[in-house]
Design an enzyme around this catalytic site. Sequence first.
Site, PDB file in Angstrom:
ATOM      1  N   ASP A 151     -21.864  29.665  62.832  1.00  8.54           N
ATOM      2  CA  ASP A 151     -22.128  30.991  62.335  1.00  8.54           C
ATOM      3  C   ASP A 151     -23.550  31.110  63.557  1.00  8.54           C
ATOM      4  O   ASP A 151     -23.687  32.495  63.470  1.00  8.54           O
ATOM      5  CB  ASP A 151     -23.504  30.715  60.776  1.00  8.54           C
TER       6      ASP A 151
ATOM      7  N   LEU B  28     -18.037  20.451  38.944  1.00  5.54           N
ATOM      8  CA  LEU B  28     -18.662  19.501  38.129  1.00  5.54           C
ATOM      9  C   LEU B  28     -18.911  17.770  38.806  1.00  5.54           C
ATOM     10  O   LEU B  28     -19.069  16.812  38.021  1.00  5.54           O
ATOM     11  CB  LEU B  28     -16.949  19.151  37.959  1.00  5.54           C
TER      12      LEU B  28
END
Length: 159
Positions: free
Chosen positions: A128, A75
């Site tokens: 990561d 949104l």
Amino acid sequence: MSELTHINQNGEANMVDVSAKADTVREARAEAIVTMSEQTLSLILSGDHHKGDVFATARIAGIQAAKKTWDLIPLCHPLLLSKVEVQLTPLLESNQVRIESVCKLAGKTGVEMEALTAASVAALTIYDMCKAVQKDIVISQVRLLEKSGGKSGHFEASL
């Protein structure tokens, strides 16, 4: 407490209509903390990590993430950011990296989500790149530090 702005009169999720709002300068700062072992932090800081410059990659990932927030958070409005900055500071005494992001624009809606997304994705990028050497890295304290501009005015987080 204020009403939820992304819920319409029927209780359904919707994107807020900001077309009638005035453009104002808006800025937000957010942070994330990444905790790791002394060895992992040393590897990052020495520049000997086999995947390359961890901080440079995390910085670029955070900047890219801020620009893509509207793609990630359903949104959120697409925004024309005028500034995105991501700073990474090693905290040697606690084996942590503090990430602080700043997002700015002149527009109709705030940039809190962009700043939070930048800090979060920079932290995820560190994870990561380092997960091969340490799997138990902890990402914590993702939070809004400060925002200014718009109808709700200035906000600054307390400790």
